[in-house]
Design a protein around this motif. Structure first.
Motif, short mmCIF file in Angstrom:
data_model
loop_
_atom_site.label_atom_id
_atom_site.label_comp_id
_atom_site.label_asym_id
_atom_site.label_seq_id
_atom_site.Cartn_x
_atom_site.Cartn_y
_atom_site.Cartn_z
N PHE A 1 0.77 -1.13 0.05
CA PHE A 1 -0.01 0.01 -0.08
C PHE A 1 0.96 0.99 0.16
CE2 PHE A 1 0.23 -1.97 4.25
CZ PHE A 1 0.65 -0.82 5.07
N ILE A 2 0.30 2.48 -0.10
CA ILE A 2 0.90 3.65 -0.12
C ILE A 2 0.73 4.18 1.08
CG2 ILE A 2 1.00 5.93 -1.41
CD1 ILE A 2 1.49 3.30 -3.19
N VAL A 3 2.07 4.96 1.51
CA VAL A 3 2.08 5.81 2.77
C VAL A 3 2.73 7.40 2.11
CG1 VAL A 3 3.05 6.26 5.06
CG2 VAL A 3 2.40 4.02 4.42
N THR A 4 2.04 8.15 2.61
CA THR A 4 2.48 9.75 2.20
C THR A 4 2.02 10.67 3.28
OG1 THR A 4 2.62 11.28 0.39
CG2 THR A 4 0.48 10.45 0.82
N LEU B 1 1.25 15.20 -2.15
CA LEU B 1 0.86 13.80 -1.96
C LEU B 1 2.11 12.77 -2.61
CD1 LEU B 1 -2.90 13.72 -2.58
CD2 LEU B 1 -1.40 13.78 -0.43
N PHE B 2 2.48 12.93 -3.91
CA PHE B 2 3.20 12.25 -4.70
C PHE B 2 4.65 12.27 -4.49
CE2 PHE B 2 -0.38 12.51 -7.70
CZ PHE B 2 -1.14 11.67 -7.54
N ALA B 3 5.30 13.52 -4.01
CA ALA B 3 6.81 13.50 -4.03
C ALA B 3 7.33 12.84 -2.70
CB ALA B 3 7.20 15.19 -3.81
N SER B 4 6.73 12.47 -1.86
CA SER B 4 6.89 12.02 -0.67
C SER B 4 6.39 10.41 -0.69
CB SER B 4 6.67 12.78 0.79
OG SER B 4 5.43 12.82 0.79
N ALA B 5 5.67 9.94 -1.26
CA ALA B 5 4.80 8.93 -1.20
C ALA B 5 5.92 7.66 -1.32
CB ALA B 5 3.76 8.62 -2.39
N ALA B 6 5.64 6.47 -0.63
CA ALA B 6 6.32 5.10 -0.56
C ALA B 6 5.44 4.20 -0.64
CB ALA B 6 7.16 5.17 0.65
N GLN B 7 5.74 3.23 -1.56
CA GLN B 7 4.77 1.98 -1.53
C GLN B 7 5.39 1.12 -0.62
OE1 GLN B 7 5.22 -0.54 -5.00
NE2 GLN B 7 2.88 -0.58 -5.13
N VAL B 8 4.77 0.56 0.36
CA VAL B 8 5.28 -0.17 1.47
C VAL B 8 4.67 -1.54 1.46
CG1 VAL B 8 5.76 1.72 3.13
CG2 VAL B 8 3.54 0.63 3.38
N GLN B 9 5.70 -2.46 1.97
CA GLN B 9 5.16 -3.99 2.18
C GLN B 9 5.41 -4.26 3.33
OE1 GLN B 9 7.27 -6.23 -1.02
NE2 GLN B 9 5.55 -5.75 -2.42
N PRO B 10 4.33 -4.91 4.33
CA PRO B 10 4.74 -5.50 5.69
C PRO B 10 5.74 -6.50 5.44
CG PRO B 10 2.26 -4.77 5.55
CD PRO B 10 3.01 -4.68 4.00
N ILE C 1 6.31 -1.99 8.77
CA ILE C 1 6.28 -1.08 7.59
C ILE C 1 7.57 -0.28 7.63
CG2 ILE C 1 3.91 -1.48 6.45
CD1 ILE C 1 3.56 1.56 7.61
N LEU C 2 8.30 0.06 6.68
CA LEU C 2 9.31 1.18 6.92
C LEU C 2 8.90 2.43 6.34
CD1 LEU C 2 12.52 1.60 7.34
CD2 LEU C 2 12.82 1.15 4.72
N LEU C 3 9.13 3.06 7.21
CA LEU C 3 8.70 4.77 6.98
C LEU C 3 9.83 5.60 6.86
CD1 LEU C 3 6.22 5.36 9.91
CD2 LEU C 3 5.65 4.82 7.65
N THR C 4 10.11 6.45 5.57
CA THR C 4 11.14 6.90 5.27
C THR C 4 11.34 8.06 6.18
OG1 THR C 4 10.05 8.59 3.74
CG2 THR C 4 10.58 6.35 2.64
N GLY C 5 12.64 8.51 6.11
CA GLY C 5 13.22 9.80 6.88
C GLY C 5 12.22 10.76 7.04
#
Length: 139
Positions: free
Chosen positions: A30-33, A70-79, A85-89
């Motif tokens: 899923f996407i986290v942003t 929304l898009f610039a910092s969005a990350a696709q994550v997989q548990p 899930i890994l959240l970017t800095g």
């Protein structure tokens, strides 16, 4: 539907457990942003695609700042196997996430909050303003 409130801690690598009930609804990735109110949002891929399509239907001039946000910092994550899930800095910095995190269900998406910020936000939610907003929306 994503409902409920769950408390976790971010580990030294920037990983946080994601609620098992939410993982079932979100799917394998899923996407986290960044999101409003200095929190993060997690969208199931289909909901993310719906939001992207809505923005694409509008004037790019009117939506360019929203898309950048929304898009610039969005990350696709997989548990991972432990459900983390890994959240970017950059995402952690946006939401002020250091250690204690609260993940809440908000219907079609989840929000990831610094626990202290979530408690402060809850203090601002009063019955009168919620009732007025519900009436305005016809709920």
């Amino acid at each position: 539907m994503l409902i409920g409130e769950y408390s976790y801690a971010i580990d030294d690598k920037g990983r946080v457990n994601f609620p098992p009930k939410f993982r079932d609804e979100m799917g394998p990735q899923f996407i986290v942003t960044r999101w409003l109110d200095n929190c993060l949002v997690a969208f199931p891929e289909k909901e993310w695609e719906r939001v992207a399509a809505l923005l694409a239907e509008k004037s790019i001039v009117k939506t360019s700042n929203i898309q950048r946000f929304l898009f610039a910092s969005a990350a696709q994550v997989q548990p991972d196997k432990q459900g983390r899930i890994l959240l970017t800095g950059a995402l952690r910095a946006h939401a002020g996430l250091k250690k204690d995190v609260t993940i809440i269900g908000v219907g079609g998406h989840a929000e990831i909050w610094d626990t202290a910020a979530w408690k402060k936000m809850n203090e601002t939610l009063d019955s009168a303003s919620i009732a007025a907003a519900m009436e305005e929306l016809g709920v």
